[in-house]
Scaffold this motif. Structure first.
Motif, PDB file in Angstrom:
ATOM      1  N   UNK A   1      45.765  60.016  25.187  1.00 12.43           N
ATOM      2  CA  UNK A   1      44.309  60.656  25.725  1.00 12.43           C
ATOM      3  C   UNK A   1      43.462  59.527  26.171  1.00 12.43           C
ATOM      4  N   UNK A   2      42.501  59.772  27.170  1.00 11.37           N
ATOM      5  CA  UNK A   2      41.626  58.632  27.620  1.00 11.37           C
ATOM      6  C   UNK A   2      40.823  58.401  26.258  1.00 11.37           C
ATOM      7  N   UNK A   3      40.618  57.153  26.054  1.00  9.35           N
ATOM      8  CA  UNK A   3      40.150  56.661  24.843  1.00  9.35           C
ATOM      9  C   UNK A   3      39.039  55.254  24.852  1.00  9.35           C
ATOM     10  N   UNK A   4      39.279  54.653  25.849  1.00  8.22           N
ATOM     11  CA  UNK A   4      38.420  53.575  26.274  1.00  8.22           C
ATOM     12  C   UNK A   4      38.372  53.266  27.684  1.00  8.22           C
ATOM     13  N   UNK A   5      36.989  52.945  28.297  1.00  6.16           N
ATOM     14  CA  UNK A   5      36.650  52.554  29.501  1.00  6.16           C
ATOM     15  C   UNK A   5      36.043  51.295  29.439  1.00  6.16           C
ATOM     16  N   UNK A   6      36.057  50.672  30.542  1.00  3.62           N
ATOM     17  CA  UNK A   6      35.466  49.211  30.710  1.00  3.62           C
ATOM     18  C   UNK A   6      35.161  48.733  32.192  1.00  3.62           C
TER      19      UNK A   6
ATOM     20  N   UNK B   1      38.134  50.262  34.392  1.00  4.12           N
ATOM     21  CA  UNK B   1      39.398  50.626  33.804  1.00  4.12           C
ATOM     22  C   UNK B   1      39.556  51.600  32.933  1.00  4.12           C
ATOM     23  N   UNK B   2      40.660  52.364  32.705  1.00  2.28           N
ATOM     24  CA  UNK B   2      40.656  53.115  31.580  1.00  2.28           C
ATOM     25  C   UNK B   2      41.976  53.085  30.751  1.00  2.28           C
ATOM     26  N   UNK B   3      41.623  53.025  29.440  1.00  2.17           N
ATOM     27  CA  UNK B   3      42.873  52.879  28.321  1.00  2.17           C
ATOM     28  C   UNK B   3      42.888  53.953  27.787  1.00  2.17           C
ATOM     29  N   UNK B   4      44.295  54.414  27.598  1.00  2.00           N
ATOM     30  CA  UNK B   4      44.851  55.559  26.702  1.00  2.00           C
ATOM     31  C   UNK B   4      45.209  55.501  25.286  1.00  2.00           C
ATOM     32  N   UNK B   5      45.151  56.256  24.156  1.00  2.87           N
ATOM     33  CA  UNK B   5      45.544  55.626  23.187  1.00  2.87           C
ATOM     34  C   UNK B   5      46.967  56.258  22.939  1.00  2.87           C
ATOM     35  N   UNK B   6      47.707  55.956  21.866  1.00  2.13           N
ATOM     36  CA  UNK B   6      49.018  56.355  21.546  1.00  2.13           C
ATOM     37  C   UNK B   6      49.408  57.857  21.809  1.00  2.13           C
ATOM     38  N   UNK B   7      48.544  58.719  21.720  1.00  6.15           N
ATOM     39  CA  UNK B   7      48.629  60.104  22.241  1.00  6.15           C
ATOM     40  C   UNK B   7      48.668  60.565  23.628  1.00  6.15           C
TER      41      UNK B   7
END
Length: 271
Positions: free
Chosen positions: A261-266, A253-259
């Motif tokens: 942008x791709x920020x974290x994957x897990x 899964x991918x998570x994006x930051x408030x802007x």
């Protein structure tokens, strides 16, 4: 004999130097020991050390290093030049981890690798006290800052000195999180970050080395069904996802930051 600047004179100097007003106010609050409301009504009060501090700020020295403190996920953390300054973007991985912890029963064991100032580990412990949080850093100086932050905040974290998972032999976790060095060695933004420890910013090359090393090593330390969450650069999401899948992680899964942008994957380790 020369005298120092007043609050109003310091704010005027900040404008001349191109320092944002909000940053100048935070710095002046630190120097005077007063809040922003006080600054607005005491423009003629002395602001000791403001001249030199504002020039250092304008010269690129981080505000957090000048004040010694940085807010992060509701906490106020001590930072030094030995630690990476926690960024708001990193709260993305903390929020994701807390969502996962909410669905885990009992006292889930959690590891934060490359803890720096202790930001992620302490934010998780503060928001989920039942989690059993362990944190590791290769820098003894950074680990001392993290440990001091934990003691000051009254948050119990098991601190370990060493490289990534090496100090945690035989231990397994329901959740492993990390904000490792991931900036490419030739990234043009690195010179602007010269006041922070280079080893905490980049592994050199394309920036993927530590991310890949963590993906490869994590399964040996994850309980069945456990999660690995990694912060990375906006342009590294595809490469990280590919390595997670290749290593055998599921539910990537991918998570994006408030802007946005791709920020974290897990991914989840089901084996």
């Amino acid at each position: 004999m020369t005298t120092g600047l007043t609050v109003d004179e310091a704010l005027a100097l900040a404008r001349q130097l191109g320092v944002e007003r909000g940053d100048a106010q935070v710095l002046l609050s630190h120097l005077t020991g007063q809040n922003r409301t006080w600054l607005m009504t005491h423009g003629d009060a002395a602001a000791p050390g403001a001249d030199a501090a504002l020039h250092r700020l304008a010269g690129g020295e981080p505000l957090a290093h000048l004040t010694g403190w940085q807010p992060f996920h509701g906490l106020v953390l001590q930072v030094t030049p030995d630690t990476l300054i926690p960024r708001p973007d990193t709260e993305t991985i903390v929020d994701w981890a807390l969502e996962l912890l909410a669905g885990m029963p009992g006292e889930p064991p959690v590891a934060d690798l490359g803890t720096g100032s202790g930001a992620i580990a302490l934010a998780l412990k503060a928001a989920c006290p039942r989690a059993q949080v362990t944190a590791v850093d290769f820098s003894a100086a950074a680990l001392a800052v993290a440990r001091a932050n934990g003691q000051r905040l009254g948050l119990a974290v098991d601190w370990h000195h060493g490289s990534w998972l090496e100090p945690l032999a035989g231990q397994r976790f329901q959740l492993i999180v990390s904000n490792p060095p991931y900036i490419a060695g030739d990234d043009p933004h690195l010179p602007a970050l010269r006041h922070e420890p280079l080893a905490a910013l980049t592994p050199g090359g394309d920036g993927l080395a530590d991310l890949i090393a963590l993906i490869d090593a994590a399964p040996q330390h994850l309980a069945a069904g456990g999660w690995l969450l990694l912060e990375h650069g906006w342009d590294q999401a595809d490469a990280v996802a590919q390595h997670l899948a290749r290593r055998g992680f599921a539910e990537t899964t991918l998570r994006r930051d408030l802007a946005g942008r791709a920020r974290a994957s897990g991914g989840r380790w089901l084996a």
